[in-house]
Design a protein around this motif. Structure first.
Motif, mmCIF file in Angstrom:
data_model
loop_
_atom_site.group_PDB
_atom_site.id
_atom_site.type_symbol
_atom_site.label_atom_id
_atom_site.label_comp_id
_atom_site.label_asym_id
_atom_site.label_seq_id
_atom_site.Cartn_x
_atom_site.Cartn_y
_atom_site.Cartn_z
ATOM 1 N N UNK A 215 0.834 -1.205 0.000
ATOM 2 C CA UNK A 215 0.000 0.000 0.000
ATOM 3 C C UNK A 215 0.866 1.250 0.000
ATOM 4 N N UNK A 216 1.957 1.220 0.766
ATOM 5 C CA UNK A 216 2.872 2.364 0.803
ATOM 6 C C UNK A 216 3.467 2.616 -0.584
ATOM 7 N N UNK A 217 3.843 1.539 -1.263
ATOM 8 C CA UNK A 217 4.419 1.679 -2.601
ATOM 9 C C UNK A 217 3.383 2.201 -3.593
ATOM 10 N N UNK A 218 2.150 1.725 -3.486
ATOM 11 C CA UNK A 218 1.090 2.227 -4.362
ATOM 12 C C UNK A 218 0.871 3.733 -4.161
ATOM 13 N N UNK A 219 0.959 4.187 -2.926
ATOM 14 C CA UNK A 219 0.794 5.620 -2.645
ATOM 15 C C UNK A 219 1.876 6.430 -3.353
ATOM 16 N N UNK A 220 3.089 5.892 -3.378
ATOM 17 C CA UNK A 220 4.196 6.582 -4.054
ATOM 18 C C UNK A 220 3.980 6.567 -5.571
ATOM 19 N N UNK A 221 3.609 5.414 -6.100
ATOM 20 C CA UNK A 221 3.452 5.243 -7.546
ATOM 21 C C UNK A 221 2.350 6.131 -8.108
ATOM 22 N N UNK A 222 1.227 6.190 -7.406
ATOM 23 C CA UNK A 222 0.047 6.876 -7.939
ATOM 24 C C UNK A 222 -0.071 8.325 -7.469
ATOM 25 N N UNK A 223 0.933 8.823 -6.773
ATOM 26 C CA UNK A 223 0.924 10.219 -6.324
ATOM 27 C C UNK A 223 0.775 11.154 -7.528
ATOM 28 N N UNK A 224 -0.114 12.149 -7.423
ATOM 29 C CA UNK A 224 -0.336 13.115 -8.515
ATOM 30 C C UNK A 224 -0.705 12.427 -9.837
ATOM 31 N N UNK A 225 -1.644 11.489 -9.788
ATOM 32 C CA UNK A 225 -2.085 10.765 -10.990
ATOM 33 C C UNK A 225 -0.973 9.948 -11.635
#
Length: 663
Positions: free
Chosen positions: A92-102
């Motif tokens: 989940x932490x990695x997904x937050x980084x990946x999808x930051x700002x679309x």
């Protein structure tokens, strides 16, 4: 009847050729992904492996790169693929980084024209904010050092150089490794020098005794991982309490109060002497104007505010001067020079030596010991600009065969004050600083998140989880050292697309294997694309002959149309020494293309250089025939109007690498 049949056959072939041109050109916008390209798109999903898309002209390597980029920032596509592929593990932490700002991504191009071209292609693919997420590497590098790391600028340690000739002429990565070793050696030596004190006679002897026990581990420090771990371990001394009180805090509180009280008394005496006051004011303002960096006082927390009132500036400088003068009184090896020394010489008649001596033992602790206990990032990063200047001076005096000595001699000259840094040096510094920041995270994520140094702040802002590089053979190894260092520390994916045969720069890479390096990409996977979809067999045969001559073995790619009966257009040839005849032939050919298409597709005319582009543009415009057809002719030497309709674009040949045109 036979003549009629021949005419009809010719017309049908003519129509088929036109259809071929239109269909093949449209692949740019509506890409067809084959099995090999699809495999690349879904390979090595955030597993730390750099993916190389290696393909000849028209094999769809750039299209594959863009399609992979789209996939890597799509949470829906990634989660869907995770259901069918247990090897893909994204937290989940990695997904937050990946999808930051679309979707957080960055795409590098070697030239501005190609950047604009790819930006438009990405817009058509539905990617967002492409203007800010596509960049020319050389410009982006300088922007990072200027606006984020504050290493380049009038009030920074260095100034930028635009020198185009290579600075590192032999084994670039050997220079990077050597500089890292130089930093380690000097930082360890400074720790040993700073702690070579008989602390038993000072009020901070307990801290000194505890520190000496930790110093036994210093001989095991051989790299930044072990150095950072060592410095972090010293923080346990910083947090030690005695009888419920933190000893370091008590010492520093007493010290700062003594310095402030003494500076306040001096300020009263200075204010009563108008001539002295004006002299000190002029001295400090001159220093702020000419300031490059205070290299004598790397851990001085008393920053001089250039926008403050004059009395505040003088008071701030007084505190810095008193600290330096006090430690110099006890330790004559301490470098007491520059503006602090000038200040001291002008007001020493106001300072009681006994008062200065009372500050001495705490000043010694503040200068030599506290920097080791407080901020490991500050201790390392603050010294990098000074040590780099010393490092390249050593390279010059030793006449190192890794450097272009003629360029280096100009940079380190007294006239240039050892300030200009070559673009390759910019990449070296960025890569080194970022890799040290990465190491902080690897050693202790908890400590890393609490670091406050400006380089750490810049690093956190500038790293990206997804990085793409097009025309990847046009970058040097030291460029890749810096590019690789921009990978996000929590999750990352780097994809390169290029063709070794098509390298155009003097210091670009000529083997993918050279990137397989612990300092660049410790893990790499190269996938060749061998089917060319956008080149006819006739055109590709020319590329294959060039490949064989350049590389020494047969080209690995083939045309998709080789085994088909597809009718393809044949090349046209016209030769003349007359500029007007060539322009007339071009106009005739352009109008023929318009007639076949029913509109003006993307048409490019390539010439030898900028001057030839200007001449031909003027010649084509002078004929007025194209103007009558509402067809504009534009000299694209400086990147003008890539996407406008009904435009003939005239390019110097060296600017069009990686771009595609229908005619």
């Amino acid at each position: 009847q036979e003549v009629k049949k021949e005419i009809l056959d010719s017309i049908n072939k003519y129509k088929a050729a036109c259809s071929f041109i239109r269909t093949q050109a449209s692949l740019r916008i509506n890409p067809i992904i084959d099995a090999a390209q699809n495999a690349v798109k879904f390979s090595h999903v955030y597993d730390g492996t750099c993916v190389v898309v290696d393909g000849g002209p028209g094999t769809g390597k750039t299209t594959t790169l863009i399609q992979r980029l789209k996939y890597l920032i799509s949470r829906i596509d990634l989660e869907d693929n995770m259901l069918n592929n247990p090897d893909i593990k994204i937290t989940s932490e990695q997904f937050d980084v990946i999808t930051h700002n679309d979707g957080d991504w960055l795409f590098f191009s070697p030239t501005e024209l190609l950047r604009m071209y790819l930006r438009d292609a990405m817009n058509e693919e539905g990617l967002t904010d492409t203007e800010n997420r596509t960049a020319v590497w050389s410009k982006h590098l300088r922007k990072l050092l200027r606006d984020y790391y504050h290493l380049i600028g009038s009030d920074c340690p260095f100034s930028g150089s635009s020198e185009s000739k290579p600075m590192f002429v032999k084994e670039e990565m050997a220079v990077a490794a050597d500089f890292l070793n130089y930093l380690i050696t000097n930082l360890v030596a400074e720790i040993k020098n700073n702690t070579n004190i008989d602390s038993s006679k000072y009020s901070w002897r307990y801290i000194g005794a505890t520190l000496n026990k930790h110093l036994e581990k210093l001989d095991n420090v051989k790299d930044f991982r072990s150095l950072i771990a060592f410095l972090i371990s010293l923080n346990s001394i910083r947090t030690t309490t005695i009888n419920g009180s933190n000893e370091v805090d008590l010492l520093m509180s007493k010290y700062k109060k003594s310095v402030s009280d003494m500076a306040a008394r001096l300020m009263v005496a200075i204010s009563d002497d108008n001539e002295l006051y004006l002299s000190l004011r002029a001295l400090i303002n001159k220093d702020l104007i000419n300031k490059v960096e205070n290299e004598d006082d790397e851990d001085d927390e008393e920053e001089i505010d250039s926008f403050a009132e004059d009395k505040i500036k003088i008071s701030q400088r007084l505190k810095s001067m008193l600290r330096s003068a006090a430690v110099n009184l006890i330790d004559s090896s301490f470098k007491f020079s520059g503006i602090n020394k000038d200040f001291y010489e002008r007001i020493k008649h106001l300072i009681a030596v006994d008062d200065l001596k009372k500050l001495g033992e705490l000043a010694l602790f503040d200068k030599r010991i506290r920097p080791l206990l407080d901020n490991p990032d500050r201790f390392i990063f603050n010294r990098i600009p000074r040590l780099y200047k010393a490092y390249r001076k050593n390279a010059f005096t030793s006449n190192s065969d890794h450097w272009n000595i003629s360029i280096l001699s100009n940079e380190v000259s007294s006239e240039k004050r050892n300030r200009p840094i070559h673009p390759q040096e910019q990449a070296l510094l960025l890569g080194t600083i970022n890799n040290i920041a990465h190491t902080f995270y690897k050693v202790s994520p908890r400590v890393f998140e609490n670091l406050k140094h400006k380089y750490i702040d810049a690093f956190k802002l500038c790293v990206k989880p997804v990085i793409g590089v097009d025309e990847a053979t046009d970058y040097s190894l030291i460029d890749y050292y810096a590019i690789a260092s921009l990978r996000h520390y929590i999750v990352s994916s780097v994809t390169l697309a290029g063709d070794i045969m098509q390298g155009l720069t003097v210091n670009g890479i000529n083997e993918w294997a050279h990137l397989y390096d612990d300092l660049i990409f410790p893990e790499m996977d190269r996938t060749p694309l061998v089917t060319s979809y956008r080149q006819s067999p006739t055109l590709l045969s020319l590329a294959q002959r060039l490949y064989k001559k350049q590389i020494g073995f047969p080209a690995p790619y083939r045309s998709y149309l080789e085994d088909t009966n597809e009718v393809v257009p044949k090349p046209l040839w016209f030769s003349s020494d007359s500029e007007i005849e060539k322009a007339e032939w071009l106009v005739e050919s352009i109008l023929e293309v318009k007639a076949k298409y029913g509109f003006v597709p993307s048409i490019a005319v390539f010439v030898s250089d900028v001057n030839a582009a200007a001449r031909l543009t003027e010649e084509l415009r002078s004929l007025e025939t194209l103007e009558d057809e509402s067809i504009e002719v534009v000299d694209c030497s400086s990147g003008a109007t890539l996407s406008s309709k009904d435009t003939i674009r005239v390019f110097p040949i060296d600017l069009v690498k990686g771009m595609e045109f229908e005619v």
